[in-house]
Design a protein around this motif. Structure first.
Motif: not given
Length: 241
Positions: A116-119, A144-152, A171-174
């Motif tokens: 259930x977690x989208x990456x 704007x630059x990294x989190x383009x896929x709103x489903x992730x 959400x998490x950015x790594x």
């Protein structure tokens, strides 16, 4: 479910060995490689061979693109293009045509769902292998630059060689940092782990060690075209020193 993400090996097969040995101890269910496998290191061919033997999902980085077609104007400062293409030529001279074709044919992003977690995984940004997004960017810039896929739910990338984890709007950015050429001042290979459990998601950055001094000695004794630069990058773990 335990996932591991590595990136930016840069022909440093010895650092890759250390990271893979560490990963082996951690019961990883799925491994991802986020690009930059062979360019700017003593062992480009062995690095590709090691990656190809892994049970991993692999994508392309900008340095993999350079191996295929060279460094072009506008991608780096004009004054360093010639030297970087000398490095590219040296790397491809050590590689088989099959290995170069393997890099050329790699996909550019990963979209996976685990429990259930989208990456969403990519090298630099979803639409650009070369764009730089640093840990200090504003949340709006990250979106704007990294989190383009709103489903992730989780976004993982490499490229900048500076590991970090940020939480933005739930959400998490790594950033994985770099296996072969860290640029955050700590000369240790880094990679990222994502644990997906019933209780939630846990993320971490892992650092490990290898015989860096021996590698630098071997670089200095080699015919690598920019061996002083490579030695300095390895020892300082920074592009600014």
């Amino acid at each position: 479910m335990r996932l591991a993400f590595i990136s930016d090996i840069h022909g440093n097969a010895r650092a890759l060995e250390a990271v893979l040995e560490d990963i082996e101890k951690r019961n990883i269910d799925q491994l991802f490689v986020l690009g930059d496998i062979s360019y700017r290191g003593l062992e480009p061919q062995r690095s590709v061979e090691m990656v190809r033997k892994l049970d991993a999902k692999v994508i392309k980085g900008n340095a993999d693109e350079w191996v295929v077609r060279g460094v072009q104007e506008g991608e780096v400062p004009d004054e360093v293009i010639e030297g970087m293409n000398d490095e590219k030529d040296w790397s491809t001279s050590k590689m088989t045509g099959e290995s170069v074709r393997y890099l050329n044919d790699l996909p550019k992003e990963i979209n996976e769902e685990f429990e259930g977690v989208n990456i969403h995984g990519f090298h630099a940004t979803p639409g650009n292998l070369f764009e730089v997004v640093l840990p200090t960017e504003t949340e709006e810039s990250m979106k704007e630059h990294l989190m383009v896929n709103k489903m992730a739910d989780i976004y993982v990338y490499g490229h900048i060689h500076k590991p970090y984890i940020r939480h933005i709007d739930g959400k998490v950015v790594i950033n994985t940092g770099s296996v072969g050429l860290p640029f955050d001042g700590l000369a240790q290979p880094s990679y990222a782990i994502v644990d997906i459990e019933d209780s939630g998601v846990q993320t971490s950055i892992v650092r490990t060690n290898y015989d860096l001094e021996r590698l630098v000695e071997d670089v200095k004794a080699s015919d690598y075209p920019q061996k002083d630069l490579l030695s300095k990058l390895l020892m300082n773990a920074s592009v600014s020193k």
